[in-house]
Enzyme design. Sequence first.
Site, PDB file in Angstrom:
ATOM      1  N   CYS A  79       0.796  -1.216   0.000  1.00 48.83           N
ATOM      2  CA  CYS A  79       0.000   0.000   0.000  1.00 48.83           C
ATOM      3  C   CYS A  79       0.838   1.279   0.000  1.00 48.83           C
ATOM      4  O   CYS A  79       1.459   1.593  -1.002  1.00 48.83           O
ATOM      5  CB  CYS A  79      -0.926  -0.072   1.198  1.00 48.83           C
ATOM      6  SG  CYS A  79      -2.602   0.240   0.762  1.00 48.83           S
ATOM      7  N   HIS A 176      -3.331  -6.004   1.509  1.00 50.30           N
ATOM      8  CA  HIS A 176      -2.518  -6.215   2.720  1.00 50.30           C
ATOM      9  C   HIS A 176      -2.158  -7.683   2.938  1.00 50.30           C
ATOM     10  O   HIS A 176      -2.938  -8.424   3.544  1.00 50.30           O
ATOM     11  CB  HIS A 176      -3.258  -5.631   3.938  1.00 50.30           C
ATOM     12  CG  HIS A 176      -3.179  -4.136   3.964  1.00 50.30           C
ATOM     13  ND1 HIS A 176      -2.287  -3.451   4.753  1.00 50.30           N
ATOM     14  CD2 HIS A 176      -3.830  -3.208   3.244  1.00 50.30           C
ATOM     15  CE1 HIS A 176      -2.413  -2.160   4.534  1.00 50.30           C
ATOM     16  NE2 HIS A 176      -3.347  -1.980   3.627  1.00 50.30           N
ATOM     17  N   GLU A 178      -0.145  -8.930   4.954  1.00 47.57           N
ATOM     18  CA  GLU A 178       0.034  -9.265   6.382  1.00 47.57           C
ATOM     19  C   GLU A 178      -1.297  -9.647   7.016  1.00 47.57           C
ATOM     20  O   GLU A 178      -1.328 -10.220   8.109  1.00 47.57           O
ATOM     21  CB  GLU A 178       0.720  -8.121   7.134  1.00 47.57           C
ATOM     22  CG  GLU A 178      -0.119  -6.913   7.465  1.00 47.57           C
ATOM     23  CD  GLU A 178      -0.303  -5.922   6.312  1.00 47.57           C
ATOM     24  OE1 GLU A 178      -0.062  -6.299   5.142  1.00 47.57           O
ATOM     25  OE2 GLU A 178      -0.717  -4.790   6.597  1.00 47.57           O
TER      26      GLU A 178
HETATM   27  N1  GLN Z   1      -4.130   5.912   0.894  1.00 51.28           N
HETATM   28  C1  GLN Z   1      -2.792   5.700   1.362  1.00 51.28           C
HETATM   29  C2  GLN Z   1      -1.793   6.582   0.615  1.00 51.28           C
HETATM   30  O1  GLN Z   1      -2.129   7.138  -0.388  1.00 51.28           O
HETATM   31  C3  GLN Z   1      -2.399   4.245   1.219  1.00 51.28           C
HETATM   32  C4  GLN Z   1      -3.350   3.371   1.980  1.00 51.28           C
HETATM   33  C5  GLN Z   1      -2.710   2.259   2.773  1.00 51.28           C
HETATM   34  O2  GLN Z   1      -1.502   2.220   2.944  1.00 51.28           O
HETATM   35  N2  GLN Z   1      -3.535   1.396   3.311  1.00 51.28           N
HETATM   36  O3  GLN Z   1      -0.699   6.723   1.026  1.00 51.28           O
END
Ligand code: GLN
Length: 181
Positions: A79, A176, A178
């Site tokens: 992410c 995710h 994890e």
């Molecule tokens: N929306 C976050 C970003 O733009 C990423 C989301 C996440 O890490 N779960 O950094």
Amino acid sequence: MKVGVLAVQGAFAEMEAYWRGKGADVFEIRQRADLAQGLDLLALPGGESTVQGKLLKDLGLFDPLKERIDGGLPVFATCAGLILLAEKIDDPGRRDGTRPEKWFGVLPVMVRRNAYGRQLGSFMTYGVFDGQPNVPMTFIRAPAITAVSPDVEVLSTHLGAPTAVRWRNITAFTWHPELAF
Ligand code: GLN
């Protein structure tokens, strides 16, 4: 195996629990001195990429980590971590239409931040990851990978778009892992 989890912001506790569950020797990277002990893998957790990127620079962690990533240190990112690694970042939330600066800019993919919407854009689905069926994939205000260079291996997709990729020393997810394995 010694895993350093970036612990300046975001879901680092989940990332630490994941690697501990795999039997790794886990430590937190919060300041430059933490890197002195050496690491076999760098884990970049979810969170807010802009905040993480700024903190990396303020704490003097950015350059030493970039050097290690460029040098081939294995990296496992989800992410916000994927956003920190991407070569190109697109942010439709920016009203002025400017593209945010890239951070490490090493992974040859383009990502769009908050691609599934803001709060309601979090969801879970099941999919195939690297040949493994029925993997639960949790997307939390996730980015989307909108382009990949031809040498990037796609490990999972959602609605036809890549959601996990492998390239050289880097494995990165928009969902995710994890929470899945
Ligand atoms: N929306 C976050 C970003 O733009 C990423 C989301 C996440 O890490 N779960 O950094």
